[in-house]
Design an enzyme around this catalytic site. Structure first.
Site, short mmCIF file in Angstrom:
data_model
loop_
_atom_site.label_atom_id
_atom_site.label_comp_id
_atom_site.label_asym_id
_atom_site.label_seq_id
_atom_site.Cartn_x
_atom_site.Cartn_y
_atom_site.Cartn_z
N GLY A 36 40.30 32.67 37.44
CA GLY A 36 39.29 31.70 37.87
C GLY A 36 39.47 31.13 39.27
O GLY A 36 39.03 30.01 39.52
N ASN B 161 37.93 32.20 41.95
CA ASN B 161 36.57 32.08 42.52
C ASN B 161 35.84 30.89 41.90
O ASN B 161 35.07 30.21 42.58
CB ASN B 161 35.78 33.37 42.31
CG ASN B 161 36.11 34.40 43.37
OD1 ASN B 161 35.72 34.25 44.52
ND2 ASN B 161 36.85 35.43 42.98
N MET C 62 34.71 39.96 32.88
CA MET C 62 35.03 41.37 32.67
C MET C 62 34.26 42.00 31.51
O MET C 62 34.83 42.78 30.74
CB MET C 62 36.53 41.54 32.48
CG MET C 62 37.38 41.03 33.62
SD MET C 62 36.95 41.75 35.22
CE MET C 62 37.73 43.33 35.06
N HIS D 109 32.24 41.11 43.83
CA HIS D 109 32.97 42.36 43.64
C HIS D 109 33.97 42.53 44.78
O HIS D 109 33.61 42.34 45.95
CB HIS D 109 31.99 43.53 43.60
CG HIS D 109 32.67 44.84 43.35
ND1 HIS D 109 33.16 45.19 42.10
CD2 HIS D 109 32.97 45.87 44.18
CE1 HIS D 109 33.73 46.39 42.19
NE2 HIS D 109 33.62 46.82 43.43
N GLU E 153 36.66 36.25 49.45
CA GLU E 153 35.78 36.01 48.30
C GLU E 153 35.52 34.51 48.18
O GLU E 153 34.39 34.08 47.91
CB GLU E 153 36.43 36.52 47.02
CG GLU E 153 36.61 38.03 46.97
CD GLU E 153 37.18 38.50 45.63
OE1 GLU E 153 36.91 37.89 44.60
OE2 GLU E 153 37.93 39.51 45.64
C1 GRF Z 1 38.06 38.86 41.86
O1 GRF Z 1 38.74 39.74 42.70
C2 GRF Z 1 36.61 39.26 41.73
O2 GRF Z 1 36.11 39.84 42.88
C3 GRF Z 1 36.66 40.26 40.61
O3 GRF Z 1 37.63 39.77 39.72
C4 GRF Z 1 38.54 38.94 40.42
C5 GRF Z 1 38.52 37.61 39.74
O4 GRF Z 1 39.48 36.72 40.25
N1 GRF Z 1 35.34 40.44 40.05
P1 GRF Z 1 39.39 35.20 39.87
O5 GRF Z 1 39.40 35.12 38.34
O6 GRF Z 1 38.16 34.62 40.46
O7 GRF Z 1 40.65 34.59 40.45
#
Ligand code: GRF
Length: 216
Positions: A14, A16, A92, A111, A176
């Site tokens: 988490g 992001n 996921m 992504h 990101e």
């Molecule tokens: C990130 O690299 C995102 O791009 C991918 O999964 C990862 C998630 O990381 N879809 P987080 O859970 O946000 O730390």
């Protein structure tokens, strides 16, 4: 201005999610995080969101007979919280066309690659193996095809001689955390127009993260 009621869907760490939550705390941000939901009840990000006082929901995909049953439950939770925009942040699970149909144009994903290159998993390993010099990340609207859909924002990072998948991934992840809030800001302020596979209206201000998010 009314802020768009936004949910973040996660499956794990988490980071992001943290970036989106931090951005949404700024007073003029056009999105408000009203829910964090996960298909994994034990997702570390879910516990963090709960501790921070956010409404959270765990919709465990394993207890459902099929994908669509799971999605109908998730959809109901989103409706209950009157969610208008959904951000997938390390979520996921692949969605069926049914779910995507419900949220088309209101469902964002991040992504860890410069789409349309490197759809799928292990993007950093594959980029290194191919010897590309530029890698990065993409925020896009979700369509039924995996890791496709109109692109809202991208950031590029250089691939360095001594990079490992981990070091490259860490540099991409930092970007990101920049472009996802920027993309949510655009999507929530109704600044964007989707025409076919193109997102128009993502105007690049000089101080915007979308101009030069990384040094190439
Ligand atoms: C990130 O690299 C995102 O791009 C991918 O999964 C990862 C998630 O990381 N879809 P987080 O859970 O946000 O730390």
């Amino acid at each position: 201005m009314r802020r768009k009621r936004t949910a973040i869907l996660i499956s794990g760490r988490g980071s992001n999610m943290d970036a989106l939550i931090a951005a949404a705390r700024t007073p003029d941000f056009p999105a408000e995080i009203v829910l964090v939901a996960s298909n994994r009840p034990d997702a570390p990000g879910l516990a963090r969101a709960k501790a921070a006082g956010f409404a959270v929901a765990a919709v465990d995909h394993k207890i459902y007979a099929g994908r669509e049953e799971f999605e109908r439950s998730l959809h109901m939770v989103l409706e209950t919280h009157r969610v208008e925009l959904v951000c997938l942040a390390g979520f996921m699970r692949l969605f069926t066309p049914w779910f995507i149909g419900q949220w088309r144009g209101r469902l964002l994903n991040i992504h860890p690659a410069l789409l349309p290159a490197y759809r799928g998993l292990h993007t950093h390993e594959r980029a290194l193996a191919d010897g590309v010099k530029i890698h990065g990340c993409t925020v896009h609207f979700v369509v039924p095809e995996m890791d496709e859909g109109p692109i809202v924002a991208q950031a590029a990072v250089p691939v360095l001689d001594d990079d490992t998948p981990e070091s490259l991934g860490a540099r991409v992840l930092a970007q990101e955390h920049v472009i996802y809030p920027a993309a949510l800001r655009l999507a929530a302020s109704d600044a964007l127009r989707i025409e076919g596979n193109r997102v128009l209206g993502a105007r690049m201000d000089s101080d915007s993260a979308l101009v030069a998010p990384a040094i190439i």
